[in-house]
Motif scaffolding. Structure first.
Motif, mmCIF file in Angstrom:
data_model
loop_
_atom_site.group_PDB
_atom_site.id
_atom_site.type_symbol
_atom_site.label_atom_id
_atom_site.label_comp_id
_atom_site.label_asym_id
_atom_site.label_seq_id
_atom_site.Cartn_x
_atom_site.Cartn_y
_atom_site.Cartn_z
ATOM 1 N N ALA A 1 17.808 34.594 -66.171
ATOM 2 C CA ALA A 1 17.927 35.333 -64.912
ATOM 3 C C ALA A 1 17.259 34.568 -63.767
ATOM 4 O O ALA A 1 17.798 34.497 -62.655
ATOM 5 C CB ALA A 1 17.329 36.723 -65.050
ATOM 6 N N ALA A 2 16.106 33.972 -64.014
ATOM 7 C CA ALA A 2 15.422 33.194 -62.979
ATOM 8 C C ALA A 2 16.247 31.971 -62.581
ATOM 9 O O ALA A 2 16.323 31.624 -61.398
ATOM 10 C CB ALA A 2 14.035 32.780 -63.452
ATOM 11 N N SER A 3 16.884 31.343 -63.552
ATOM 12 C CA SER A 3 17.768 30.212 -63.249
ATOM 13 C C SER A 3 18.950 30.666 -62.405
ATOM 14 O O SER A 3 19.381 29.959 -61.486
ATOM 15 C CB SER A 3 18.284 29.566 -64.535
ATOM 16 O OG SER A 3 17.223 28.978 -65.240
ATOM 17 N N HIS A 4 19.455 31.861 -62.703
ATOM 18 C CA HIS A 4 20.563 32.401 -61.918
ATOM 19 C C HIS A 4 20.128 32.735 -60.491
ATOM 20 O O HIS A 4 20.921 32.599 -59.553
ATOM 21 C CB HIS A 4 21.163 33.619 -62.608
ATOM 22 C CG HIS A 4 21.921 33.270 -63.849
ATOM 23 N ND1 HIS A 4 22.371 34.220 -64.734
ATOM 24 C CD2 HIS A 4 22.296 32.072 -64.374
ATOM 25 C CE1 HIS A 4 23.003 33.627 -65.735
ATOM 26 N NE2 HIS A 4 22.963 32.322 -65.537
ATOM 27 N N VAL A 5 18.874 33.150 -60.321
ATOM 28 C CA VAL A 5 18.343 33.373 -58.972
ATOM 29 C C VAL A 5 18.387 32.058 -58.204
ATOM 30 O O VAL A 5 18.823 32.012 -57.043
ATOM 31 C CB VAL A 5 16.914 33.963 -59.006
ATOM 32 C CG1 VAL A 5 16.241 33.874 -57.642
ATOM 33 C CG2 VAL A 5 16.936 35.406 -59.489
ATOM 34 N N SER A 6 17.973 30.975 -58.837
ATOM 35 C CA SER A 6 18.021 29.654 -58.192
ATOM 36 C C SER A 6 19.448 29.274 -57.814
ATOM 37 O O SER A 6 19.688 28.740 -56.725
ATOM 38 C CB SER A 6 17.447 28.585 -59.121
ATOM 39 O OG SER A 6 16.080 28.781 -59.296
ATOM 40 N N THR A 7 20.381 29.567 -58.692
ATOM 41 C CA THR A 7 21.785 29.272 -58.410
ATOM 42 C C THR A 7 22.274 30.060 -57.200
ATOM 43 O O THR A 7 22.951 29.517 -56.324
ATOM 44 C CB THR A 7 22.663 29.579 -59.642
ATOM 45 O OG1 THR A 7 22.222 28.775 -60.735
ATOM 46 C CG2 THR A 7 24.130 29.311 -59.357
ATOM 47 N N CYS A 8 21.917 31.342 -57.134
ATOM 48 C CA CYS A 8 22.304 32.175 -55.990
ATOM 49 C C CYS A 8 21.722 31.623 -54.699
ATOM 50 O O CYS A 8 22.378 31.635 -53.655
ATOM 51 C CB CYS A 8 21.843 33.623 -56.190
ATOM 52 S SG CYS A 8 22.671 34.480 -57.527
ATOM 53 N N LEU A 9 20.490 31.138 -54.768
ATOM 54 C CA LEU A 9 19.857 30.553 -53.582
ATOM 55 C C LEU A 9 20.591 29.289 -53.137
ATOM 56 O O LEU A 9 20.836 29.097 -51.946
ATOM 57 C CB LEU A 9 18.385 30.244 -53.863
ATOM 58 C CG LEU A 9 17.475 31.458 -54.002
ATOM 59 C CD1 LEU A 9 16.151 31.064 -54.625
ATOM 60 C CD2 LEU A 9 17.274 32.129 -52.652
ATOM 61 N N LYS A 10 20.954 28.443 -54.084
ATOM 62 C CA LYS A 10 21.681 27.218 -53.758
ATOM 63 C C LYS A 10 23.036 27.531 -53.137
ATOM 64 O O LYS A 10 23.498 26.830 -52.242
ATOM 65 C CB LYS A 10 21.876 26.361 -55.011
ATOM 66 C CG LYS A 10 20.625 25.704 -55.508
ATOM 67 C CD LYS A 10 20.882 24.975 -56.809
ATOM 68 C CE LYS A 10 19.562 24.599 -57.458
ATOM 69 N NZ LYS A 10 19.743 24.161 -58.843
ATOM 70 N N GLN A 11 23.679 28.594 -53.635
ATOM 71 C CA GLN A 11 25.002 28.967 -53.146
ATOM 72 C C GLN A 11 24.933 29.831 -51.891
ATOM 73 O O GLN A 11 25.966 30.168 -51.325
ATOM 74 C CB GLN A 11 25.778 29.701 -54.238
ATOM 75 C CG GLN A 11 26.069 28.837 -55.430
ATOM 76 C CD GLN A 11 26.741 29.598 -56.558
ATOM 77 O OE1 GLN A 11 26.717 30.823 -56.617
ATOM 78 N NE2 GLN A 11 27.337 28.870 -57.475
ATOM 79 N N ARG A 12 23.718 30.212 -51.507
ATOM 80 C CA ARG A 12 23.513 31.064 -50.327
ATOM 81 C C ARG A 12 24.328 32.349 -50.426
ATOM 82 O O ARG A 12 24.976 32.772 -49.464
ATOM 83 C CB ARG A 12 23.841 30.304 -49.048
ATOM 84 C CG ARG A 12 22.976 29.091 -48.845
ATOM 85 C CD ARG A 12 23.320 28.377 -47.556
ATOM 86 N NE ARG A 12 22.588 27.145 -47.417
ATOM 87 C CZ ARG A 12 21.397 27.035 -46.836
ATOM 88 N NH1 ARG A 12 20.811 28.077 -46.344
ATOM 89 N NH2 ARG A 12 20.813 25.855 -46.756
ATOM 90 N N ASP A 13 24.268 32.968 -51.603
ATOM 91 C CA ASP A 13 25.013 34.201 -51.870
ATOM 92 C C ASP A 13 24.034 35.364 -51.903
ATOM 93 O O ASP A 13 23.402 35.641 -52.926
ATOM 94 C CB ASP A 13 25.759 34.065 -53.201
ATOM 95 C CG ASP A 13 26.709 35.216 -53.460
ATOM 96 O OD1 ASP A 13 26.529 36.293 -52.849
ATOM 97 O OD2 ASP A 13 27.628 35.042 -54.279
#
Length: 138
Positions: free
Chosen positions: A98-110
């Motif tokens: 889940a924390a890795s997915h938070v990072s992904t969301c941040l990178k994608q600016r979603d």
């Protein structure tokens, strides 16, 4: 030994035209890192390490929540990555993912996905704390 806590299934029926994203209905926890820790250290030392790690994750989750509330997304990347790393090291698989997915969301600016993923991260951590303490009692 595998320790899996079943989470409550989604209760509401989705309306037509709405896509409901469902997380797995199980909390995945890998007890191997904690087993090693308790084998390598005295019980009280292992307890201290586990408490410090859980406290560190909780502190970083608080920083993530504060940054999200302030819409300061730049301050979220480092704590999210650190939570993923720490959680993985002690077997909190779902928290790490889940924390890795938070990072992904941040990178994608979603922003929408970020809000949902942060909520998932918080729920995962709450369940993970229970899993760790249940593991200790075994």
């Amino acid at each position: 030994m595998t320790n899996i806590t079943h989470l409550q299934p989604y209760a509401a029926e989705p309306d037509q035209g709405i896509i409901v994203l469902r997380c797995p209905d199980q909390m995945h926890f890998d007890p191997a890192p904690l087993n090693r820790l308790y084998e390598e250290k005295a019980a009280y030392e292992a307890e201290e390490v586990v408490c410090r790690v859980l406290e560190d994750i909780a502190m970083r989750l608080d920083a993530l929540q504060n940054a999200l509330a302030d819409s300061d997304f730049g301050k979220m990347v480092k704590p999210a990555n650190r939570v993923a790393l720490i959680a993985d090291q002690i077997g909190l698989t779902e928290v790490s993912i889940a924390a890795s997915h938070v990072s992904t969301c941040l990178k994608q600016r979603d922003g929408v996905a970020l809000e949902a993923t942060m909520a998932r991260l918080e729920r995962s951590f709450d369940v993970a704390v229970s899993e760790v303490w249940n593991f200790r009692e075994m």
